[in-house]
Design a protein around this motif. Structure first.
Motif, PDB file in Angstrom:
ATOM      1  N   ASP A 278       0.889  -0.791  -0.154  1.00 60.25           N
ATOM      2  CA  ASP A 278       0.400   0.163  -0.112  1.00 60.25           C
ATOM      3  C   ASP A 278       0.902   1.453   0.204  1.00 60.25           C
ATOM      4  OD1 ASP A 278      -1.687   1.992   0.149  1.00 60.25           O
ATOM      5  OD2 ASP A 278      -2.744   1.185   1.859  1.00 60.25           O
ATOM      6  N   PRO A 279       0.823   2.374  -0.884  1.00 62.60           N
ATOM      7  CA  PRO A 279       2.156   2.645  -1.423  1.00 62.60           C
ATOM      8  C   PRO A 279       1.606   4.219   0.261  1.00 62.60           C
ATOM      9  CG  PRO A 279       0.043   3.489  -3.249  1.00 62.60           C
ATOM     10  CD  PRO A 279      -0.121   2.192  -1.975  1.00 62.60           C
ATOM     11  N   LEU A 280       0.416   4.414   0.272  1.00 58.62           N
ATOM     12  CA  LEU A 280       0.235   5.399   0.952  1.00 58.62           C
ATOM     13  C   LEU A 280       0.495   5.259   2.758  1.00 58.62           C
ATOM     14  CD1 LEU A 280      -1.846   8.167   1.889  1.00 58.62           C
ATOM     15  CD2 LEU A 280      -3.948   6.130   2.284  1.00 58.62           C
ATOM     16  N   THR A 317       1.273   2.919  -8.079  1.00 59.47           N
ATOM     17  CA  THR A 317       1.596   2.234  -6.574  1.00 59.47           C
ATOM     18  C   THR A 317       2.855   2.005  -5.966  1.00 59.47           C
ATOM     19  OG1 THR A 317       0.783   0.048  -7.835  1.00 59.47           O
ATOM     20  CG2 THR A 317      -1.183   0.985  -7.212  1.00 59.47           C
ATOM     21  N   ALA A 318       3.411   2.017  -6.848  1.00 56.89           N
ATOM     22  CA  ALA A 318       5.093   1.322  -6.917  1.00 56.89           C
ATOM     23  C   ALA A 318       5.378   1.931  -6.170  1.00 56.89           C
ATOM     24  CB  ALA A 318       6.314   1.619  -8.356  1.00 56.89           C
ATOM     25  N   ALA A 319       5.927   1.634  -5.125  1.00 58.99           N
ATOM     26  CA  ALA A 319       6.868   2.225  -3.619  1.00 58.99           C
ATOM     27  C   ALA A 319       7.693   3.229  -4.507  1.00 58.99           C
ATOM     28  CB  ALA A 319       7.090   0.757  -2.680  1.00 58.99           C
ATOM     29  N   ARG A 320       8.198   3.318  -4.836  1.00 58.43           N
ATOM     30  CA  ARG A 320       9.288   4.688  -5.198  1.00 58.43           C
ATOM     31  C   ARG A 320       9.058   6.200  -5.358  1.00 58.43           C
ATOM     32  NH1 ARG A 320       8.569   1.269  -9.705  1.00 58.43           N
ATOM     33  NH2 ARG A 320       8.218   2.368 -11.800  1.00 58.43           N
ATOM     34  N   HIS A 321       7.193   6.011  -6.045  1.00 61.01           N
ATOM     35  CA  HIS A 321       6.939   7.180  -6.083  1.00 61.01           C
ATOM     36  C   HIS A 321       5.760   7.578  -4.484  1.00 61.01           C
ATOM     37  CE1 HIS A 321       6.404   5.833  -9.935  1.00 61.01           C
ATOM     38  NE2 HIS A 321       6.242   5.352 -10.044  1.00 61.01           N
ATOM     39  N   ALA A 322       5.997   6.346  -3.749  1.00 63.45           N
ATOM     40  CA  ALA A 322       5.654   6.735  -2.317  1.00 63.45           C
ATOM     41  C   ALA A 322       6.708   7.814  -1.745  1.00 63.45           C
ATOM     42  CB  ALA A 322       4.620   5.667  -1.410  1.00 63.45           C
ATOM     43  N   VAL A 323       8.023   6.697  -2.195  1.00 58.73           N
ATOM     44  CA  VAL A 323       8.820   7.615  -1.152  1.00 58.73           C
ATOM     45  C   VAL A 323       9.437   8.611  -1.692  1.00 58.73           C
ATOM     46  CG1 VAL A 323      11.489   7.129  -0.845  1.00 58.73           C
ATOM     47  CG2 VAL A 323       9.891   4.914  -0.975  1.00 58.73           C
TER      48      VAL A 323
END
Length: 746
Positions: A278-280, A317-323
């Motif tokens: 969950d990227p959030l 939803t990729a984790a790198r975008h949340a980072v």
């Protein structure tokens, strides 16, 4: 010419429009390559007045099924045009013109690769992950589901094959597993290493470069990158690792998961599949840490909502975008600008096409872009046909399983499956892009850059116009409009003009829809209107008449709603052809569609102006015939909530009488007083009285007021109405109660 000279005091009773249709021209056999079956070629030269008027009452060549398609295509085009103009989320296609420039591999849908650090530039088989890189991976790490089980498997088997779609955090999970397994073993001196050449693992007799170490190896995506990683070879690697006191996590995608699966299920190494995080949750951990202060989470969510960040993370939803967004927040940067950049469909599309070039991936992406929101089987079938056009012939059909690869190659696409009811009760899964405008950006990018595949693509799109599913044909038409918006001049000469002059209805409708989409953009609207004017005022050959008819169809669509004056200008150009009557049916339908776009006032004013001489000149008869056709057509609500609301099954000009009563009454009076229009006008009037007026008291009151208005006009209008009302009231076969009532009231 006087009114009485143009009319007959006792004209014959005529059949109501549509009651005795003649058959449409017989279609020819299916043409090669599965193209639509065309209608018979029309004879060259002007069409006679009698044939044209007969076509209006019989719908010859323009049957109801075709007009249902026109309304459906117009409704879908409306939705696409709205997205292209300005999506509700604020997303816009702003950089599509840059496709021919050099682009960098950043953002969007690239996968994790080897980090270019000072260590990775060194020569050698492995590089050590330094403390800074380890901290970046391990600090604030969010453990995925099944993490503890994967850790136990790694400690026991020494080799863990960790698979998951790109963006699922494979590298971060692998580093955390290695760090924790090494710490739990009590041997931390060896540290964690990155194996730069994973193919070394496939060599016979491979051994770890150093003992008591942890290793990370990231396998490239695609079948070619996993060659040699079979269960037997991986078992040998696991044995070598255990002998050296080492552990290794091998990461990859779907192809690695398939290669590492044993049919016997007796692997001597561990396997674990990551689920997308969950990227959030990742963003919250990065911003708030492990123990956030009270109220901090609510403040963060308010900030994310204001910047549309939550929607952006649901789309990508990729984790790198949340980072990435978390780093902007912690640095007090411009979050709204970062979200806008993240959601830019052009950047996402460029990045995806740089990574995925195989016909399998490209074919499904283009099919989804053309047929977005269609069922999966519809999209997959179209993608298979496009794939065959992009690849050499094969002795047997290829084993294409698009759904299996969506999570890896097509993360921007999702399958929305109904959840209610038993299996299949909610309908088939639908193919949708995660972000707005992505489908349109895919089309424009492919059209602009895939030079060797353009002919195959346009031929495939042309074949979709002959698909049996009306929705597929409509969406293919809209896709053609997106291409015309991207390069209007090329599209006009490459395919639109050929479609517009086709002897088959679907390509002509497709051209009209495509021009409506292309003309919805301010930068291309002028060129589209100039083209329609040129087609409308062309010559009298059969081909030029078809071009004029397509122009009239397009003018009555979404183009006409935004520029009604230009639309009626196109209709006049197509209609005012002297003794050539061949364009009358197309113009009559164009007028009906313009009414449904909410432009009744502009159309009725034009009809009043064109019929002002009130003589038997061709333009007057054509105009009044088009008006009678419009009042004869019951309103049918399109599939989407666009255009003017009306009452289903009732002519729109009847329900809108209070607003346009004066214009409608004058046109009715002119039509009822002019042969040969008088016959069809009387039939249409009886339909209003006997069919539509009884549907509601309001309709009967409107018809009563209309006839009273006509009867008050100078001339013999009152006498004519009373004569016909009396005749219909006393009709032996079909007596009209309403006609008798109206006769008394008048």
């Amino acid at each position: 010419m006087s009114e009485e000279a143009a009319s007959d005091s006792r004209p014959p009773v005529v059949t109501a429009p549509g009651s005795a249709p003649t058959e449409a021209p017989s279609p020819t056999k299916d043409s090669p390559k599965g193209e639509p079956r065309p209608f018979d070629e029309e004879e060259d030269g002007p069409v006679s007045e009698s044939d044209a008027l007969r076509s209006l009452t019989s719908d010859r060549g323009h049957d109801d099924a075709e007009q249902v398609e026109a309304r459906r295509a117009s409704a879908i085009a409306d939705l696409i045009a709205a997205r292209l103009s300005d999506d509700a989320s604020g997303t816009r296609i702003g950089t599509l013109a840059l496709f021919n420039e050099t682009v960098s591999f950043g953002g969007g849908f690239h996968t994790e690769g080897v980090r270019e650090t000072a260590a990775s530039r060194c020569t050698g088989v492995v590089v050590v992950l330094d403390s800074v890189e380890l901290a970046e991976y391990t600090d604030l790490f969010v453990q995925p589901d099944g993490y503890d089980a994967a850790l136990d498997d790694l400690r026991e088997q020494a080799l863990l094959v960790l698979t998951g779609p790109p963006g699922s955090g494979r590298a971060a999970t692998a580093v955390n597993l290695l760090s924790e397994a090494t710490a739990l073993s009590g041997s931390q001196d060896g540290g964690c290493h990155r194996l730069l050449d994973p193919t070394a693992l496939t060599e016979p007799g491979w051994e770890p470069p150093a003992k008591n170490c942890g290793y990370l190896a990231e396998v490239d995506e695609g079948p070619a990158g996993v060659g040699g990683f079979g269960p037997r070879q991986l078992g040998s690697v696991a044995a070598a690792l255990r002998a050296a006191g080492c552990r290794l996590v091998l990461t990859g995608g779907r192809d690695l998961a398939l290669a590492a699966t044993s049919t016997s299920g007796s692997e001597t190494f561990a396997r674990h599949e990551l689920k997308p995080p969950d990227p959030l949750v990742i963003l919250e951990r990065r911003v708030l840490g492990h123990a956030p202060e009270p109220g901090a989470r609510a403040q963060l969510h308010a900030l994310l909502k204001a910047a549309n960040a939550v929607s952006a993370l649901r789309e990508q939803t990729a984790a790198r975008h949340a980072v990435r967004l978390a780093s902007v927040i912690t640095a007090d940067g411009d979050l709204a600008a970062a979200v806008t950049a993240l959601r830019d469909p052009s950047d996402q599309v460029r990045s995806w096409f740089q990574q995925y070039r195989t016909p399998e991936a490209v074919a499904f992406a283009l099919a989804a872009a053309v047929l977005e929101d269609s069922s999966y089987l519809t999209v997959a079938e179209a993608a298979v046909k496009l794939h065959s056009a992009l690849t050499p012939p094969e002795p047997a059909p290829p084993d294409l399983r698009f759904a299996d690869r969506l999570a890896d190659e097509q993360q921007w696409i999702r399958l929305d499956s109904p959840r209610s009811g038993p299996l299949g009760a909610g309908g088939p899964p639908r193919v949708r892009f995660r972000g707005p405008l992505l489908g349109q950006a895919v089309l424009v990018h492919a059209w602009s850059t895939l030079d060797g595949r353009r002919d195959a693509f346009i031929e495939w799109l042309r074949r979709l116009l002959g698909h049996r599913d009306l929705e597929v044909r409509a969406r293919a038409s809209v896709a053609a409009g997106v291409l015309a918006w991207a390069d209007h001049h090329y599209a006009v000469h490459r395919f639109l003009t050929g479609w517009a002059g086709s002897t088959s209805w679907p390509p002509r409708q497709a051209a009209a829809t495509a021009l409506g989409v292309a003309g919805s953009r301010p930068e291309t609207a002028g060129a589209v209107w100039e083209l329609l004017d040129e087609w409308a005022r062309g010559g009298s050959s059969a081909y030029q008449r078809r071009l004029a008819g397509t122009a009239a169809n397009a003018a009555g669509g979404i183009l006409g709603r935004s520029a009604p004056d230009r639309a009626v200008g196109v209709l006049r150009g197509a209609l005012d052809r002297g003794d050539d009557w061949g364009t009358l049916p197309a113009v009559a339908w164009g007028g009906v569609h313009l009414l449904h776009q909410g432009q009744a006032a502009a159309l009725l004013d034009a009809y009043l102006d064109w019929s002002a001489p009130q003589d038997l000149s061709p333009m007057v008869v054509k105009t009044l015939s088009a008006f009678v056709f419009a009042v004869s057509r019951p309103y049918e609500r399109p599939s989407a909530d666009v255009g003017t609301p009306g009452v289903g099954g009732v002519p729109l000009l009847l329900t809108s009488l209070p607003e346009h009563g004066e214009q409608v009454a004058e046109l009715w009076a002119r039509a009822l007083a002019r042969r040969p229009v008088q016959d069809s006008a009387l039939a249409a009037l009886r339909e209003w009285i006997d069919t539509y007026a009884p549907l509601s008291p309001e309709n009967l009151d409107r018809v009563t007021a209309l006839l009273a208005d006509i009867a008050r006009r100078p001339g013999k209008h009152r006498e004519r109405l009373l004569w016909w009302l009396g005749k219909w009231a006393a009709d032996r076969d079909r007596p009209s109660v309403n006609a008798a009532r109206l006769s008394r009231r008048i």
